[in-house]
Design a protein around this motif. Structure first.
Motif: not given
Length: 435
Positions: A162-169, A177-191
């Motif tokens: 689900g983490t990868c799918n959240y980032i890609l979508s 880009d990837f790095g920005e969305v990964l940081k957001e996913a970490q802040e939201l608890g998805y990563a």
């Protein structure tokens, strides 16, 4: 009503607390469906004083996790600690050796030690259940072991992280880009704070190895899974895929080929794929999982839902407990572990695919000719080619191409011909088109 099924719960994190809440909330319904109540007897976690939002005062507390396996008042141990080895594995071994059933959400432990644990469970004639280890609350393990049991499985594939799918979508929706969305996913608890297992495809590979064992009657071989993650996917790749009518998803895919002499070989791959917009997996976005199982009589079966979270994962754990309460002692991997075959990894060179290739090159004359010459010499037919500048990088250019369908060995040879070329400023990105 029969005597309660008594359980010990190791791990009181998000999922462990969710299991307690679910049993409390739906206890009467669960007892009706199971034919007997399910009661928590004892628990264990690292911090006794932590507030988990549930009342733990009714349960016995064990500071030593492995002590749960030795309690006379426990029928089943639920392991929700995680980790492929260490205390979780010690608890699992002790529980099964002690004649107690085991329910776990630990995909890493099952992927690395599932055969050993299945042998212990079958030897002690106790259940080993792990529905929550694969795709959270989606009953894909049960669906394959029971619903598709009459079928020869031709192929299994899907979105397993689900983490990868959240980032890609999110990259797809926002153009970031990837790095920005990964940081957001970490802040939201998805990563996780350290997202390596997710973004490099390891988590999905654990799940794929388990599903492949069930689907093809094979002993789990996690080390044979070909793994590539999503950390090199750029917003430019997402945009190019969209222009071609595709989305990018991290896909785990397994199938089993039979050679002329009857030898079976197992193919297992986790990699970003281009998925056509008319494919069911293309519409799966956010932190969702989806698994496609293709049976020779059932046809395509699609399992989709929440792949993580306290509620969905707790639901899968308690569903396993209900099966145990009903008396289910079936083989953990559909057939007895002694009948599971050790399959050699499949050769991949002859597999036919259309392939997406992205080259990052120096912006100078002759570079495009060098790349196309390598493709020609490797007998790779180019379907489309796009050259796009990167002004912010000062002279670098993207060359993106999609090949016609052909053997993977051709693309491999072309990349070997280009290896070490001063024209390439970064390693090529290779993604197949799901077909």
């Amino acid at each position: 009503m029969a005597e309660p099924l008594r359980i010990a719960l190791a791990g009181l994190g998000t999922v462990g607390a969710g299991v307690i809440r679910l049993i409390e909330s739906n206890g009467a319904l669960i007892a009706q469906r199971a034919g007997r109540p399910i009661e928590i007897v004892a628990v264990c976690a690292r911090d006794r004083s932590k507030d988990r939002g549930v009342d733990l005062s009714r349960f016995e507390w064990e500071d030593d996790m492995t002590a749960l396996a030795g309690r006379d008042d426990v029928d089943v141990v639920v392991e929700l600690v995680g980790g492929s080895d260490g205390p979780a594995l010690a608890l699992a071994r002790n529980a099964l050796k002690g004649g107690k059933g085991l329910v776990t959400a630990n995909k890493a432990m099952i992927a690395h030690h599932g055969m050993e644990l299945a042998e212990l469970a079958e030897g002690a004639q106790v259940p080993l259940k792990y529905e929550a280890a694969v795709a959270g609350g989606i009953p894909v393990v049960k669906g394959m072991r029971e619903g598709a049991a009459a079928n020869r499985i031709e192929r299994i594939y899907g979105i397993l992280n689900g983490t990868c799918n959240y980032i890609l979508s999110q990259m797809e929706d926002s153009g970031r880009d990837f790095g920005e969305v990964l940081k957001e996913a970490q802040e939201l608890g998805y990563a996780e704070a350290d997202p390596t297992f997710d973004i490099e495809g390891i988590d999905a590979a654990h799940k794929l190895a388990i599903l492949a064992s069930i689907a093809f009657g094979a002993r789990i071989d996690f080390n044979a899974v070909e793994v590539a993650g999503i950390s090199r996917v750029l917003a430019a790749d997402i945009a190019q895929a969209e222009a071609l009518g595709y989305v990018i998803r991290l896909i785990g895919l397994a199938d089993c080929e039979t050679l002329e002499d009857g030898t079976r070989r197992l193919f297992q791959r986790v990699q970003p794929y281009l998925v056509s917009r008319d494919h069911p997996l293309a519409t799966v976005d956010g932190p969702t999982n989806a698994v496609v199982c293709e049976g020779n009589y059932s046809g395509r079966l699609l399992f989709e839902g929440a792949g993580a979270g306290d509620g969905p994962t707790a639901s899968a754990v308690v569903a396993d407990l209900i099966d145990i309460a009903r008396g289910d002692r079936s083989a953990p991997f559909s057939i007895p572990v002694g009948l599971l075959q050790s399959l050699e990894p499949a050769e991949t060179g002859h597999r036919r695919n259309r392939t997406y290739l992205r080259f990052t090159v120096a912006d100078r004359p002759g570079v495009l000719a060098e790349i196309t010459a390598a493709m020609r010499d490797a007998k790779v037919s180019i379907e489309s080619l796009i050259q796009q500048g990167r002004p912010e990088e000062g002279g670098e250019v993207f060359v993106v191409m999609v090949t016609h369908g052909g053997p993977e060995s051709g693309v491999t040879k072309a990349l070997e011909l280009l290896e070490g070329s001063p024209s390439l400023t970064d390693a090529p990105l290779v993604m197949r088109l799901l077909g």
